[in-house]
Scaffold this active site. Structure first.
Site, short mmCIF file in Angstrom:
data_model
loop_
_atom_site.label_atom_id
_atom_site.label_comp_id
_atom_site.label_asym_id
_atom_site.label_seq_id
_atom_site.Cartn_x
_atom_site.Cartn_y
_atom_site.Cartn_z
N CYS A 1 27.36 26.22 -48.22
CA CYS A 1 27.04 26.51 -46.65
C CYS A 1 26.79 27.83 -46.22
CB CYS A 1 27.91 25.86 -45.63
SG CYS A 1 27.59 26.38 -43.90
N HIS B 1 23.77 17.62 -43.21
CA HIS B 1 24.55 18.96 -43.16
C HIS B 1 24.12 19.62 -41.90
CE1 HIS B 1 26.73 22.38 -45.07
NE2 HIS B 1 25.81 23.00 -44.06
N GLU B 2 22.88 19.75 -41.86
CA GLU B 2 22.42 20.50 -40.50
C GLU B 2 22.41 19.69 -39.40
OE1 GLU B 2 21.60 23.57 -41.50
OE2 GLU B 2 21.73 23.14 -43.38
N HIS C 1 25.69 20.41 -38.07
CA HIS C 1 25.78 21.83 -37.57
C HIS C 1 25.75 21.61 -35.80
CE1 HIS C 1 26.97 24.72 -40.48
NE2 HIS C 1 25.96 24.36 -41.34
#
Ligand code: ZN
Length: 175
Positions: free
Chosen positions: A88, A130-131, A134
């Site tokens: 990351c 993953h994004e 966020h």
């Protein structure tokens, strides 16, 4: 304009990002700036707005020279299992094998405000998950088993303390 990438410990990475209510010139400029930040980063392939300190639901990525952006993305389907060594941009030098669903279907808006669905498996599926994490203040640590988290936290602290040259482990494909 490239932004500074926020790293672990910055409260913006733990906050919930707001949905974009109007896609205007300001949002288009922000997307351009996100790509600029991504291309200036060391090995980044994807970026979420909170990683540059902007609490908006925007994600950009560029796999194989195909830049894409999605606004207000939501995972509407996920299946399978896939283990991938994740890195990351907000957790410099940390790489951990993380198990997540392999395939996801994501719905959101493109930069013109049209509803779009994007599907991805393996690396693409991982980038999307993953994004989107966020955007909800969720980091890799939150996707690890308790044992992995303990070890990764200790390793990350050590990596940040040392001033010696960092081991150049797969500095590729940071999310
Ligand atoms: Zn990340």
């Amino acid at each position: 304009m490239a932004y500074e990438i926020r790293t672990f410990g910055d409260p913006v990475l733990k906050a919930e990002a707001s949905a974009v209510t109007e896609i205007n010139g300001k949002i288009a400029r922000l997307v351009d700036d996100m790509f600029e930040t991504l291309y200036e980063s060391d090995s980044g392939i994807a970026l979420a707005a909170p990683q540059i300190g902007v609490q908006k639901q925007i994600v950009v990525w560029d796999l194989d020279d195909a830049p894409m952006a999605i606004i207000n993305p939501v995972v509407i389907e996920s299946d399978g299992e896939f283990v991938y060594t994740e890195g990351c941009l907000s957790l410099p030098d940390l790489f951990v094998e993380i198990l997540r669903p392999n395939h996801v279907l994501v719905r959101g808006l493109d930069i013109d405000g049209n509803e779009v669905e994007i599907e991805g498996s393996e690396l693409m599926g991982r980038v999307l998950q993953h994004e989107i994490d966020h955007l909800h203040g969720v980091l890799m640590f939150d996707r690890m088993t308790p044992d992995q988290r303990k070890a990764a936290m200790a390793e990350y602290r050590k990596l940040q303390e040392t001033t010696a040259a960092k081991p150049q482990r797969r500095r590729l494909r940071l999310l």
